[in-house]
Design an enzyme around this catalytic site. Sequence first.
Site, PDB file in Angstrom:
ATOM      1  N   GLY A  43       0.784  -1.236   0.000  1.00 17.75           N
ATOM      2  CA  GLY A  43       0.000   0.000   0.000  1.00 17.75           C
ATOM      3  C   GLY A  43       0.811   1.278   0.000  1.00 17.75           C
ATOM      4  O   GLY A  43       0.333   2.332  -0.398  1.00 17.75           O
ATOM      5  N   ASP A  97       0.736   3.541   4.450  1.00 21.01           N
ATOM      6  CA  ASP A  97      -0.356   4.313   3.860  1.00 21.01           C
ATOM      7  C   ASP A  97      -1.284   4.888   4.920  1.00 21.01           C
ATOM      8  O   ASP A  97      -1.680   6.043   4.851  1.00 21.01           O
ATOM      9  CB  ASP A  97      -1.140   3.463   2.836  1.00 21.01           C
ATOM     10  CG  ASP A  97      -1.520   2.072   3.349  1.00 21.01           C
ATOM     11  OD1 ASP A  97      -1.328   1.785   4.561  1.00 21.01           O
ATOM     12  OD2 ASP A  97      -2.011   1.261   2.539  1.00 21.01           O
ATOM     13  N   ASP A 100      -4.196   2.792  11.505  1.00 18.22           N
ATOM     14  CA  ASP A 100      -5.577   2.465  11.892  1.00 18.22           C
ATOM     15  C   ASP A 100      -5.575   1.974  13.342  1.00 18.22           C
ATOM     16  O   ASP A 100      -5.530   2.783  14.264  1.00 18.22           O
ATOM     17  CB  ASP A 100      -6.133   1.440  10.897  1.00 18.22           C
ATOM     18  CG  ASP A 100      -7.583   1.080  11.155  1.00 18.22           C
ATOM     19  OD1 ASP A 100      -8.275   1.848  11.836  1.00 18.22           O
ATOM     20  OD2 ASP A 100      -8.031   0.034  10.650  1.00 18.22           O
ATOM     21  N   LYS A 128      -6.160   7.451  10.857  1.00 12.17           N
ATOM     22  CA  LYS A 128      -7.566   7.267  11.232  1.00 12.17           C
ATOM     23  C   LYS A 128      -7.751   7.681  12.680  1.00 12.17           C
ATOM     24  O   LYS A 128      -6.976   7.300  13.550  1.00 12.17           O
ATOM     25  CB  LYS A 128      -7.997   5.813  11.039  1.00 12.17           C
ATOM     26  CG  LYS A 128      -8.736   5.608   9.749  1.00 12.17           C
ATOM     27  CD  LYS A 128      -9.427   4.273   9.661  1.00 12.17           C
ATOM     28  CE  LYS A 128      -9.850   4.053   8.212  1.00 12.17           C
ATOM     29  NZ  LYS A 128     -10.440   2.728   8.000  1.00 12.17           N
ATOM     30  N   PHE A 149     -14.106   3.560   5.204  1.00 11.68           N
ATOM     31  CA  PHE A 149     -13.155   2.765   4.434  1.00 11.68           C
ATOM     32  C   PHE A 149     -12.735   3.534   3.187  1.00 11.68           C
ATOM     33  O   PHE A 149     -13.534   3.839   2.317  1.00 11.68           O
ATOM     34  CB  PHE A 149     -13.730   1.401   4.068  1.00 11.68           C
ATOM     35  CG  PHE A 149     -12.637   0.430   3.759  1.00 11.68           C
ATOM     36  CD1 PHE A 149     -11.947  -0.202   4.788  1.00 11.68           C
ATOM     37  CD2 PHE A 149     -12.235   0.201   2.451  1.00 11.68           C
ATOM     38  CE1 PHE A 149     -10.884  -1.062   4.511  1.00 11.68           C
ATOM     39  CE2 PHE A 149     -11.175  -0.649   2.170  1.00 11.68           C
ATOM     40  CZ  PHE A 149     -10.511  -1.286   3.201  1.00 11.68           C
ATOM     41  N   ASP A 156      -6.137  -0.267  -0.634  1.00 16.13           N
ATOM     42  CA  ASP A 156      -6.921  -1.253  -1.386  1.00 16.13           C
ATOM     43  C   ASP A 156      -8.157  -1.739  -0.644  1.00 16.13           C
ATOM     44  O   ASP A 156      -8.259  -1.618   0.580  1.00 16.13           O
ATOM     45  CB  ASP A 156      -6.064  -2.487  -1.668  1.00 16.13           C
ATOM     46  CG  ASP A 156      -5.858  -3.347  -0.414  1.00 16.13           C
ATOM     47  OD1 ASP A 156      -5.349  -2.811   0.586  1.00 16.13           O
ATOM     48  OD2 ASP A 156      -6.253  -4.530  -0.416  1.00 16.13           O
ATOM     49  N   ARG A 162      -5.897   0.232  -5.780  1.00 12.81           N
ATOM     50  CA  ARG A 162      -4.603   0.831  -5.402  1.00 12.81           C
ATOM     51  C   ARG A 162      -4.138   1.836  -6.448  1.00 12.81           C
ATOM     52  O   ARG A 162      -3.368   2.747  -6.145  1.00 12.81           O
ATOM     53  CB  ARG A 162      -3.536  -0.260  -5.273  1.00 12.81           C
ATOM     54  CG  ARG A 162      -3.717  -1.199  -4.084  1.00 12.81           C
ATOM     55  CD  ARG A 162      -2.403  -1.937  -3.834  1.00 12.81           C
ATOM     56  NE  ARG A 162      -2.536  -3.140  -3.029  1.00 12.81           N
ATOM     57  CZ  ARG A 162      -2.537  -3.171  -1.701  1.00 12.81           C
ATOM     58  NH1 ARG A 162      -2.466  -2.046  -1.028  1.00 12.81           N
ATOM     59  NH2 ARG A 162      -2.618  -4.315  -1.054  1.00 12.81           N
TER      60      ARG A 162
HETATM   61  P1  IMP Z   1      -3.290  -1.277  11.531  1.00 10.68           P
HETATM   62  O1  IMP Z   1      -2.310  -2.287  11.982  1.00 10.68           O
HETATM   63  O2  IMP Z   1      -4.711  -1.610  11.937  1.00 10.68           O
HETATM   64  O3  IMP Z   1      -2.941   0.144  11.881  1.00 10.68           O
HETATM   65  O4  IMP Z   1      -3.343  -1.508   9.998  1.00 10.68           O
HETATM   66  C1  IMP Z   1      -3.029  -0.623   9.035  1.00 10.68           C
HETATM   67  C2  IMP Z   1      -3.302  -1.326   7.720  1.00 10.68           C
HETATM   68  O5  IMP Z   1      -4.708  -1.612   7.597  1.00 10.68           O
HETATM   69  C3  IMP Z   1      -2.960  -0.430   6.579  1.00 10.68           C
HETATM   70  O6  IMP Z   1      -1.634  -0.619   6.156  1.00 10.68           O
HETATM   71  C4  IMP Z   1      -3.982  -0.832   5.531  1.00 10.68           C
HETATM   72  O7  IMP Z   1      -3.461  -1.890   4.752  1.00 10.68           O
HETATM   73  C5  IMP Z   1      -5.170  -1.352   6.297  1.00 10.68           C
HETATM   74  N1  IMP Z   1      -6.282  -0.368   6.385  1.00 10.68           N
HETATM   75  C6  IMP Z   1      -6.771   0.211   7.493  1.00 10.68           C
HETATM   76  N2  IMP Z   1      -7.788   1.063   7.211  1.00 10.68           N
HETATM   77  C7  IMP Z   1      -7.933   1.028   5.862  1.00 10.68           C
HETATM   78  C8  IMP Z   1      -8.820   1.711   4.932  1.00 10.68           C
HETATM   79  O8  IMP Z   1      -9.682   2.539   5.277  1.00 10.68           O
HETATM   80  N3  IMP Z   1      -8.655   1.393   3.627  1.00 10.68           N
HETATM   81  C9  IMP Z   1      -7.720   0.514   3.186  1.00 10.68           C
HETATM   82  N4  IMP Z   1      -6.871  -0.126   4.005  1.00 10.68           N
HETATM   83  C10 IMP Z   1      -6.979   0.116   5.336  1.00 10.68           C
HETATM   84 MG    MG Z   2      -4.287  -3.283   2.957  1.00 11.90          MG
END
Ligand code: IMP
Ligand code: MG
Length: 176
Positions: A43, A97, A100, A128, A149, A156, A162
């Site tokens: 990403g 990218d 979250d 986020k 989302f 993606d 992407r």
């Molecule tokens: P985390 O470990 O939950 O912070 O994960 C982050 C990953 O979740 C990012 O690298 C994305 O691949 C995916 N992700 C989280 N939110 C979104 C979204 O709104 N759209 C697309 N991918 C997301």
């Molecule tokens: Mg992803």
Amino acid sequence: MNKDIEEILYSEEQLHLTTGNMAKLIDNDYKDTLPLLVGILNGVVPFMVSLVNQITIPMNMDFIKVKSYSGVHSTGNVQIIGYVPDVKDRDVIICDDILDTGRTLIELKNQFLSLGAKSVKVAVLLNKVGTRVVDIEADYKGYDVPNKFVVGFGLDYNELYRNLPYIGVLKEEIYK
Ligand code: IMP
Ligand code: MG
């Protein structure tokens, strides 16, 4: 605009300006060292290209691929797949990218520190808000986004979208 997109949040031009501002901060913060930017595939690619094209100080870049497991283990489990960059004694900036839950970045930050990185900072295009389950914040961030989302510019849904040059909100009917 792609038919699956509800609304465009950031245009190609806006994204370029935002990564340019981030590049200026990195130029200034790392002028006395040689930073190693490590991007999380897949990403990060459009963001990383846009960012490094606007960084003017000497820098290195590398990439990693990670696999996240969730569900059974509520803490989440993030594993580097295959090649691990040499981060020993390096000032590392992990690039992703979107931040979250924070599980991916906190896990990688800890792994890099235990591999001997001198410092580890985090740069994300999107942050986020209100979704964090672990205590980590970005040192560099492009935009705070609501908990919707989003896809495009590397982000993606099932490996699609992407390639969109902008970031937009995916229509709910696509994933519900
Ligand atoms: P985390 O470990 O939950 O912070 O994960 C982050 C990953 O979740 C990012 O690298 C994305 O691949 C995916 N992700 C989280 N939110 C979104 C979204 O709104 N759209 C697309 N991918 C997301
Ligand atoms: Mg992803």
